[in-house]
Scaffold this motif. Structure first.
Motif, PDB file in Angstrom:
ATOM      1  N   PRO A 138      12.485   8.783  -3.999  1.00 60.57           N
ATOM      2  CA  PRO A 138      11.395   8.919  -4.973  1.00 60.57           C
ATOM      3  C   PRO A 138      10.851  10.348  -5.038  1.00 60.57           C
ATOM      4  O   PRO A 138      10.508  10.838  -6.107  1.00 60.57           O
ATOM      5  CB  PRO A 138      10.339   7.941  -4.468  1.00 60.57           C
ATOM      6  CG  PRO A 138      11.110   6.915  -3.710  1.00 60.57           C
ATOM      7  CD  PRO A 138      12.263   7.665  -3.085  1.00 60.57           C
ATOM      8  N   GLU A 139      10.792  11.016  -3.892  1.00 55.18           N
ATOM      9  CA  GLU A 139      10.310  12.403  -3.860  1.00 55.18           C
ATOM     10  C   GLU A 139      11.243  13.328  -4.633  1.00 55.18           C
ATOM     11  O   GLU A 139      10.793  14.181  -5.403  1.00 55.18           O
ATOM     12  CB  GLU A 139      10.185  12.883  -2.413  1.00 55.18           C
ATOM     13  CG  GLU A 139       9.667  14.301  -2.288  1.00 55.18           C
ATOM     14  CD  GLU A 139       9.602  14.750  -0.836  1.00 55.18           C
ATOM     15  OE1 GLU A 139      10.232  15.779  -0.531  1.00 55.18           O
ATOM     16  OE2 GLU A 139       8.934  14.062  -0.041  1.00 55.18           O
ATOM     17  N   GLN A 140      12.562  13.151  -4.442  1.00 54.19           N
ATOM     18  CA  GLN A 140      13.527  13.974  -5.165  1.00 54.19           C
ATOM     19  C   GLN A 140      13.464  13.699  -6.666  1.00 54.19           C
ATOM     20  O   GLN A 140      13.540  14.621  -7.473  1.00 54.19           O
ATOM     21  CB  GLN A 140      14.947  13.694  -4.652  1.00 54.19           C
ATOM     22  CG  GLN A 140      15.218  14.214  -3.262  1.00 54.19           C
ATOM     23  CD  GLN A 140      16.563  13.730  -2.740  1.00 54.19           C
ATOM     24  OE1 GLN A 140      16.964  12.583  -2.985  1.00 54.19           O
ATOM     25  NE2 GLN A 140      17.245  14.592  -2.007  1.00 54.19           N
ATOM     26  N   ALA A 141      13.348  12.433  -7.030  1.00 51.08           N
ATOM     27  CA  ALA A 141      13.269  12.072  -8.443  1.00 51.08           C
ATOM     28  C   ALA A 141      12.026  12.674  -9.085  1.00 51.08           C
ATOM     29  O   ALA A 141      12.079  13.172 -10.213  1.00 51.08           O
ATOM     30  CB  ALA A 141      13.272  10.550  -8.603  1.00 51.08           C
ATOM     31  N   GLN A 142      10.911  12.649  -8.364  1.00 48.70           N
ATOM     32  CA  GLN A 142       9.672  13.217  -8.880  1.00 48.70           C
ATOM     33  C   GLN A 142       9.800  14.734  -9.025  1.00 48.70           C
ATOM     34  O   GLN A 142       9.365  15.319 -10.024  1.00 48.70           O
ATOM     35  CB  GLN A 142       8.511  12.868  -7.965  1.00 48.70           C
ATOM     36  CG  GLN A 142       7.172  13.347  -8.474  1.00 48.70           C
ATOM     37  CD  GLN A 142       6.041  12.953  -7.531  1.00 48.70           C
ATOM     38  OE1 GLN A 142       6.264  12.570  -6.384  1.00 48.70           O
ATOM     39  NE2 GLN A 142       4.817  13.050  -8.023  1.00 48.70           N
ATOM     40  N   LYS A 143      10.415  15.372  -8.044  1.00 51.94           N
ATOM     41  CA  LYS A 143      10.615  16.825  -8.084  1.00 51.94           C
ATOM     42  C   LYS A 143      11.483  17.203  -9.277  1.00 51.94           C
ATOM     43  O   LYS A 143      11.190  18.156 -10.003  1.00 51.94           O
ATOM     44  CB  LYS A 143      11.281  17.297  -6.789  1.00 51.94           C
ATOM     45  CG  LYS A 143      11.503  18.797  -6.727  1.00 51.94           C
ATOM     46  CD  LYS A 143      12.371  19.207  -5.564  1.00 51.94           C
ATOM     47  CE  LYS A 143      11.638  19.216  -4.276  1.00 51.94           C
ATOM     48  NZ  LYS A 143      12.438  19.808  -3.177  1.00 51.94           N
ATOM     49  N   ALA A 148      11.948  15.414 -12.042  1.00 51.13           N
ATOM     50  CA  ALA A 148      11.218  15.124 -13.285  1.00 51.13           C
ATOM     51  C   ALA A 148      10.252  16.262 -13.603  1.00 51.13           C
ATOM     52  O   ALA A 148      10.119  16.669 -14.765  1.00 51.13           O
ATOM     53  CB  ALA A 148      10.474  13.799 -13.163  1.00 51.13           C
ATOM     54  N   GLN A 149       9.590  16.787 -12.583  1.00 45.25           N
ATOM     55  CA  GLN A 149       8.680  17.915 -12.794  1.00 45.25           C
ATOM     56  C   GLN A 149       9.456  19.154 -13.230  1.00 45.25           C
ATOM     57  O   GLN A 149       9.015  19.901 -14.109  1.00 45.25           O
ATOM     58  CB  GLN A 149       7.872  18.207 -11.519  1.00 45.25           C
ATOM     59  CG  GLN A 149       6.873  19.330 -11.680  1.00 45.25           C
ATOM     60  CD  GLN A 149       5.830  19.029 -12.744  1.00 45.25           C
ATOM     61  OE1 GLN A 149       5.291  17.919 -12.793  1.00 45.25           O
ATOM     62  NE2 GLN A 149       5.548  19.987 -13.594  1.00 45.25           N
ATOM     63  N   LYS A 204      10.273  18.871 -16.827  1.00 48.67           N
ATOM     64  CA  LYS A 204       9.078  19.125 -17.631  1.00 48.67           C
ATOM     65  C   LYS A 204       8.790  20.632 -17.695  1.00 48.67           C
ATOM     66  O   LYS A 204       8.417  21.151 -18.744  1.00 48.67           O
ATOM     67  CB  LYS A 204       7.884  18.387 -17.011  1.00 48.67           C
ATOM     68  CG  LYS A 204       6.655  18.347 -17.898  1.00 48.67           C
ATOM     69  CD  LYS A 204       5.498  17.666 -17.197  1.00 48.67           C
ATOM     70  CE  LYS A 204       5.595  16.170 -17.307  1.00 48.67           C
ATOM     71  NZ  LYS A 204       4.386  15.495 -16.780  1.00 48.67           N
TER      72      LYS A 204
END
Length: 129
Positions: free
Chosen positions: A41-46, A48-49, A52
């Protein structure tokens, strides 16, 4: 006549930008290294940011590609303007690579600038268009 050409160019430009923005979705432009479904989840969030953060650069790249296409299709192409536009594109690609490095994104693989299709520009050692 000039007004019609200007309006036509503006419509094409907006269509290109909108289609590029709409293409962002799950898995878009992740490249080989990020497409595996085993991201934390941390990698996916990173990531995604990161996507963006580079959206304005991707939109700039679409704009430059459109302008380059227009320059190339002129009856008498201005090769100096074409070369300058290509240099701008290289600068945008370099900026995307810098942002990836700063974000700790590695192993991008092909497709970051092309939506995961074909031989991408980042990680492939070539400067294709």
């Amino acid at each position: 006549m000039k007004r019609a050409i200007s309006i036509g160019f503006a419509l094409v430009f907006v269509a290109v930008l909108v289609s590029g923005a709409m293409a962002f979705g799950p898995g878009y432009g992740m490249g080989n290294g990020m497409m595996a479904g085993n991201l934390t989840p941390e990698q996916a969030q990173k990531f995604a940011q990161f996507q963006k953060d580079i959206l304005p650069l991707r939109q700039k790249m679409l704009q430059l590609k459109t302008e380059l296409m227009i320059l190339r299709t002129q009856a008498t192409p201005d090769w100096n303007a074409i070369a300058a536009k290509q240099k701008e594109m290289v600068d945008v690609r370099t900026e995307i690579q810098k942002k990836a490095s700063e974000a700790g994104i590695t192993n991008l693989g092909p497709g970051l600038c092309r939506g995961g299709k074909g031989m991408g520009m980042i990680g492939m050692g070539r400067m294709g268009m």
